[in-house]
Design a protein around this motif. Sequence first.
Motif, mmCIF file in Angstrom:
data_model
loop_
_atom_site.group_PDB
_atom_site.id
_atom_site.type_symbol
_atom_site.label_atom_id
_atom_site.label_comp_id
_atom_site.label_asym_id
_atom_site.label_seq_id
_atom_site.Cartn_x
_atom_site.Cartn_y
_atom_site.Cartn_z
ATOM 1 N N GLY A 116 -6.191 5.601 -0.262
ATOM 2 C CA GLY A 116 -5.912 4.978 1.026
ATOM 3 C C GLY A 116 -7.180 4.549 1.744
ATOM 4 O O GLY A 116 -7.215 3.502 2.402
ATOM 5 N N HIS A 117 -8.243 5.351 1.607
ATOM 6 C CA HIS A 117 -9.520 5.019 2.224
ATOM 7 C C HIS A 117 -10.061 3.702 1.666
ATOM 8 O O HIS A 117 -10.522 2.839 2.428
ATOM 9 C CB HIS A 117 -10.525 6.145 1.984
ATOM 10 N N PHE A 118 -9.979 3.531 0.348
ATOM 11 C CA PHE A 118 -10.577 2.349 -0.278
ATOM 12 C C PHE A 118 -9.728 1.091 -0.128
ATOM 13 O O PHE A 118 -10.259 -0.017 -0.138
ATOM 14 C CB PHE A 118 -10.867 2.626 -1.754
ATOM 15 N N ILE A 119 -8.406 1.241 0.017
ATOM 16 C CA ILE A 119 -7.570 0.047 0.206
ATOM 17 C C ILE A 119 -7.311 -0.230 1.684
ATOM 18 O O ILE A 119 -6.618 -1.187 2.027
ATOM 19 C CB ILE A 119 -6.232 0.157 -0.557
ATOM 20 N N GLY A 120 -7.883 0.607 2.553
ATOM 21 C CA GLY A 120 -7.751 0.380 3.986
ATOM 22 C C GLY A 120 -6.395 0.728 4.552
ATOM 23 O O GLY A 120 -5.975 0.169 5.574
ATOM 24 N N PHE A 121 -5.704 1.689 3.936
ATOM 25 C CA PHE A 121 -4.379 2.082 4.418
ATOM 26 C C PHE A 121 -4.517 3.114 5.519
ATOM 27 O O PHE A 121 -5.145 4.144 5.340
ATOM 28 C CB PHE A 121 -3.546 2.659 3.265
ATOM 29 N N GLY A 164 0.815 -1.208 0.000
ATOM 30 C CA GLY A 164 0.000 0.000 0.000
ATOM 31 C C GLY A 164 0.844 1.251 0.000
ATOM 32 O O GLY A 164 0.552 2.221 -0.721
ATOM 33 N N ALA A 165 1.933 1.261 0.783
ATOM 34 C CA ALA A 165 2.842 2.412 0.823
ATOM 35 C C ALA A 165 3.498 2.630 -0.534
ATOM 36 O O ALA A 165 3.661 3.772 -0.986
ATOM 37 C CB ALA A 165 3.908 2.199 1.892
ATOM 38 N N LEU A 166 3.876 1.536 -1.192
ATOM 39 C CA LEU A 166 4.489 1.630 -2.515
ATOM 40 C C LEU A 166 3.518 2.226 -3.530
ATOM 41 O O LEU A 166 3.874 3.142 -4.281
ATOM 42 C CB LEU A 166 4.945 0.241 -2.973
ATOM 43 N N VAL A 167 2.304 1.735 -3.538
ATOM 44 C CA VAL A 167 1.294 2.230 -4.480
ATOM 45 C C VAL A 167 0.994 3.705 -4.224
ATOM 46 O O VAL A 167 0.956 4.518 -5.157
ATOM 47 C CB VAL A 167 0.007 1.388 -4.381
ATOM 48 N N LEU A 168 0.799 4.059 -2.973
ATOM 49 C CA LEU A 168 0.485 5.447 -2.643
ATOM 50 C C LEU A 168 1.667 6.369 -2.937
ATOM 51 O O LEU A 168 1.475 7.515 -3.350
ATOM 52 C CB LEU A 168 0.079 5.559 -1.174
ATOM 53 N N ALA A 170 -19.004 7.085 -6.397
ATOM 54 C CA ALA A 170 -19.580 5.772 -6.675
ATOM 55 C C ALA A 170 -19.049 4.735 -5.700
ATOM 56 O O ALA A 170 -19.816 3.888 -5.176
ATOM 57 C CB ALA A 170 -19.252 5.356 -8.111
ATOM 58 N N GLY A 171 -17.740 4.799 -5.415
ATOM 59 C CA GLY A 171 -17.163 3.861 -4.461
ATOM 60 C C GLY A 171 -17.716 4.039 -3.063
ATOM 61 O O GLY A 171 -17.992 3.060 -2.362
#
Length: 268
Positions: free
Chosen positions: A34-39, A8-12, A262-263
Amino acid sequence: MQADTLVGALVLGLVEGLTEFIPVSSTGHILLLGHFIGFESTGKTFEVLIQLGAILAILTVYFQRLLSIALALPHQASARRFVAGILLAFLPAAIIGVMAHGFIKAVLFESPALICTTLILGGIVLLVVDKMTLRVRHTNAMDYPLWLCLAIGCFQTLAMVPGVSRSGATIAGALLLGTDKRSAAEFSFFLAMPTMAGAFAYDLYKNRDILSLDDATVIGVGFIAAFVTAVFVVRRLLDFVSRHGFAPFAWWRIAVGLAGFAGLYLVG
């Protein structure tokens, strides 16, 4: 530390570097994603501290130019005026950032619906400004008068609301005040350095007692990813803006904002 936290840190971090210097709001993107991936980061420090990678990207790409400005300071009035202009533009954000730091982190950073709204509204504003026929009076970021620098700095304070975009606010403000697109984007680059460095230092100071070694590792991963992608963006953005303007970024903002709503509707 779980592997998915590092992923998650890498993606963000990659998203931060790709979006920091384009007018789409890097903070809005990484908070929403971060909200949607739970980070979750300690004290929401990750989202601020990885901006150091983007700062170093500017220093890397603009090193020779920055060095020439520094060497010219003792004997060249134009260099001193430029540095004074950047510091003057930085001042409004520094004052409001310190005064509203707690509210920004505790309330605004925790409002995904607000971020979606500002992404969409900011996209619409950017479309309107991009299509306006404005009189261009300033084409060299090095020669902006001090009053213009301060006014652009006032526009930058709008970016305290995540989703507005620091670069978007400064560029749109500069265009409305009579600059061309290329110099507006370049001035935004230079203004980013004290602004993000100040945000980094102040946020690190405020959260120094709650950060752990695991937090440092996560931030380090995001920092490296942000640096690599930001170097790519900084090297290519000015030419892209000169050719295509800001409309592509405006439509992207609107699309991300709508996708975010939408999410939120589907999964909360």
